[in-house]
Design a protein around this motif. Structure first.
Motif, PDB file in Angstrom:
ATOM      1  N   UNK A  75       7.562   8.674  13.971  1.00  0.00           N
ATOM      2  CA  UNK A  75       6.256   9.337  14.058  1.00  0.00           C
ATOM      3  C   UNK A  75       5.393   9.112  12.816  1.00  0.00           C
ATOM      4  N   UNK A  76       5.944   8.426  11.826  1.00  0.00           N
ATOM      5  CA  UNK A  76       5.212   8.164  10.588  1.00  0.00           C
ATOM      6  C   UNK A  76       4.054   7.211  10.881  1.00  0.00           C
ATOM      7  N   UNK A  77       2.845   7.587  10.497  1.00  0.00           N
ATOM      8  CA  UNK A  77       1.662   6.749  10.716  1.00  0.00           C
ATOM      9  C   UNK A  77       1.770   5.424   9.964  1.00  0.00           C
ATOM     10  N   UNK A  78       2.388   5.455   8.804  1.00  0.00           N
ATOM     11  CA  UNK A  78       2.553   4.256   7.989  1.00  0.00           C
ATOM     12  C   UNK A  78       3.923   3.648   8.295  1.00  0.00           C
ATOM     13  N   UNK A  79       3.944   2.414   8.810  1.00  0.00           N
ATOM     14  CA  UNK A  79       5.216   1.808   9.189  1.00  0.00           C
ATOM     15  C   UNK A  79       5.912   1.211   7.957  1.00  0.00           C
ATOM     16  N   UNK A  80       7.107   0.649   8.112  1.00  0.00           N
ATOM     17  CA  UNK A  80       7.860   0.156   6.949  1.00  0.00           C
ATOM     18  C   UNK A  80       7.241  -1.028   6.200  1.00  0.00           C
ATOM     19  N   UNK A  81       6.141  -1.577   6.651  1.00  0.00           N
ATOM     20  CA  UNK A  81       5.443  -2.606   5.870  1.00  0.00           C
ATOM     21  C   UNK A  81       4.526  -1.971   4.826  1.00  0.00           C
ATOM     22  N   UNK A  82       4.547  -0.658   4.756  1.00  0.00           N
ATOM     23  CA  UNK A  82       3.730   0.095   3.802  1.00  0.00           C
ATOM     24  C   UNK A  82       4.379   0.108   2.423  1.00  0.00           C
ATOM     25  N   UNK A  83       3.563   0.390   1.420  1.00  0.00           N
ATOM     26  CA  UNK A  83       4.032   0.483   0.029  1.00  0.00           C
ATOM     27  C   UNK A  83       3.612   1.837  -0.539  1.00  0.00           C
ATOM     28  N   UNK A  84       4.494   2.443  -1.323  1.00  0.00           N
ATOM     29  CA  UNK A  84       4.203   3.740  -1.934  1.00  0.00           C
ATOM     30  C   UNK A  84       3.235   3.582  -3.106  1.00  0.00           C
ATOM     31  N   UNK A  85       2.875   4.709  -3.684  1.00  0.00           N
ATOM     32  CA  UNK A  85       2.044   4.711  -4.901  1.00  0.00           C
ATOM     33  C   UNK A  85       2.929   4.894  -6.140  1.00  0.00           C
ATOM     34  N   UNK A  86       4.206   4.570  -6.029  1.00  0.00           N
ATOM     35  CA  UNK A  86       5.169   4.821  -7.111  1.00  0.00           C
ATOM     36  C   UNK A  86       5.658   3.543  -7.800  1.00  0.00           C
ATOM     37  N   UNK A  87       4.812   2.542  -7.895  1.00  0.00           N
ATOM     38  CA  UNK A  87       5.206   1.303  -8.551  1.00  0.00           C
ATOM     39  C   UNK A  87       3.991   0.619  -9.153  1.00  0.00           C
ATOM     40  N   UNK A  88       4.193  -0.528  -9.805  1.00  0.00           N
ATOM     41  CA  UNK A  88       3.083  -1.250 -10.431  1.00  0.00           C
ATOM     42  C   UNK A  88       2.316  -2.104  -9.408  1.00  0.00           C
ATOM     43  N   UNK A  89       1.894  -1.472  -8.325  1.00  0.00           N
ATOM     44  CA  UNK A  89       1.129  -2.119  -7.259  1.00  0.00           C
ATOM     45  C   UNK A  89       0.203  -1.079  -6.649  1.00  0.00           C
ATOM     46  N   UNK A  90      -0.731  -1.531  -5.842  1.00  0.00           N
ATOM     47  CA  UNK A  90      -1.585  -0.588  -5.132  1.00  0.00           C
ATOM     48  C   UNK A  90      -0.834  -0.109  -3.894  1.00  0.00           C
ATOM     49  N   UNK A  91      -0.991   1.170  -3.582  1.00  0.00           N
ATOM     50  CA  UNK A  91      -0.321   1.697  -2.401  1.00  0.00           C
ATOM     51  C   UNK A  91      -0.959   1.120  -1.141  1.00  0.00           C
ATOM     52  N   UNK A  92      -0.236   1.186  -0.047  1.00  0.00           N
ATOM     53  CA  UNK A  92      -0.668   0.533   1.183  1.00  0.00           C
ATOM     54  C   UNK A  92      -0.059   1.253   2.372  1.00  0.00           C
ATOM     55  N   UNK A  93      -0.892   1.743   3.271  1.00  0.00           N
ATOM     56  CA  UNK A  93      -0.418   2.331   4.526  1.00  0.00           C
ATOM     57  C   UNK A  93      -0.671   1.304   5.621  1.00  0.00           C
ATOM     58  N   UNK A  94       0.384   0.640   6.031  1.00  0.00           N
ATOM     59  CA  UNK A  94       0.288  -0.372   7.093  1.00  0.00           C
ATOM     60  C   UNK A  94       0.518   0.348   8.415  1.00  0.00           C
ATOM     61  N   UNK A  95      -0.513   0.388   9.231  1.00  0.00           N
ATOM     62  CA  UNK A  95      -0.439   1.081  10.509  1.00  0.00           C
ATOM     63  C   UNK A  95      -0.058   0.114  11.628  1.00  0.00           C
ATOM     64  N   UNK A  96       0.463   0.646  12.697  1.00  0.00           N
ATOM     65  CA  UNK A  96       0.931  -0.194  13.799  1.00  0.00           C
ATOM     66  C   UNK A  96      -0.184  -0.963  14.502  1.00  0.00           C
ATOM     67  N   UNK A  97      -1.433  -0.558  14.301  1.00  0.00           N
ATOM     68  CA  UNK A  97      -2.549  -1.309  14.896  1.00  0.00           C
ATOM     69  C   UNK A  97      -2.938  -2.514  14.031  1.00  0.00           C
ATOM     70  N   UNK A  98      -2.265  -2.715  12.926  1.00  0.00           N
ATOM     71  CA  UNK A  98      -2.452  -3.851  12.011  1.00  0.00           C
ATOM     72  C   UNK A  98      -3.813  -3.868  11.320  1.00  0.00           C
ATOM     73  N   UNK A  99      -4.547  -2.777  11.342  1.00  0.00           N
ATOM     74  CA  UNK A  99      -5.873  -2.743  10.709  1.00  0.00           C
ATOM     75  C   UNK A  99      -5.788  -2.809   9.194  1.00  0.00           C
ATOM     76  N   UNK A 100      -4.639  -2.431   8.623  1.00  0.00           N
ATOM     77  CA  UNK A 100      -4.465  -2.462   7.169  1.00  0.00           C
ATOM     78  C   UNK A 100      -3.535  -3.595   6.732  1.00  0.00           C
ATOM     79  N   UNK A 101      -3.425  -4.624   7.544  1.00  0.00           N
ATOM     80  CA  UNK A 101      -2.471  -5.706   7.264  1.00  0.00           C
ATOM     81  C   UNK A 101      -2.745  -6.420   5.946  1.00  0.00           C
ATOM     82  N   UNK A 102      -3.996  -6.566   5.584  1.00  0.00           N
ATOM     83  CA  UNK A 102      -4.344  -7.312   4.371  1.00  0.00           C
ATOM     84  C   UNK A 102      -3.683  -6.723   3.129  1.00  0.00           C
TER      85      UNK A 102
END
Length: 189
Positions: A75-102
């Protein structure tokens, strides 16, 4: 003083970090994953994909980020291709509709200086990820197997680099279209 602060922020941001060489090693299970993916490709009469240390750096970082910070829930909106805000990168919520794929495709450049988009497959096992179960799961998946064997929308793509990471419950593989000068596998001591 303000100029110094701006310069310091630019150089401390992971968005501007572009290492020419990365320090990465593969565990025996990660090495096995790399090998069995290429064995699978060989059975399909496809060329082996050269190893990429930079893509492995990204794969290992993401496997660890997922294990440490991702709540695996269908039920998580952000699938496992997502990245947290807990590292030296920008966070990323990758949704199943692929709108945030970039935001996911840009991670190899952002994290490892790999100057080409990357494409990821990820595997989760509550018992702990391993190479053979990961490959078996991806082979059965209509959205993951095509990346492994260049079929469907990936038919005309030539993978010139592959990186692998396994950490706790996650196995992650990144594919790229750029050669990596660091293409020799280094085992972890």
């Amino acid at each position: 003083m303000i100029h110094l602060l701006v310069i310091q922020l630019l150089f401390s941001s992971s968005l501007y970090y572009q290492p020419s060489k990365v320090d990465v090693c593969l565990s025996s299970e990660e090495t096995k994953l790399y090998k069995i993916i290429n064995d699978y490709r060989k059975k399909k009469k496809l060329m082996a994909i050269p190893y990429s240390a930079k893509l492995s750096m990204v794969a290992q970082a993401h496997a660890k980020d997922l294990a440490d910070n991702y709540e695996f829930d269908f039920n998580n909106e952000c699938n496992p291709h997502s990245w947290s805000d807990k590292g030296p990168w920008t966070d990323c919520c990758y949704t199943n509709d692929h709108k945030q794929a970039q935001c996911m495709w840009d991670k190899p450049k952002e994290i490892a200086g790999y100057d080409s988009p990357g494409y990821e497959i990820a595997y989760y096992s509550s018992a702990g990820a391993n190479a053979e179960e990961g490959l078996s799961g991806w082979q059965k998946s209509p959205s993951h197997d095509p990346l492994l064997i260049n079929s469907g929308m990936w038919k005309k793509v030539e993978w010139k680099g592959i990186g692998v990471g396994i950490y706790k419950e996650y196995a992650v593989v990144w594919f790229g279209q750029m050669e990596d000068e660091q293409n020799k596998i280094v085992g972890c001591q």
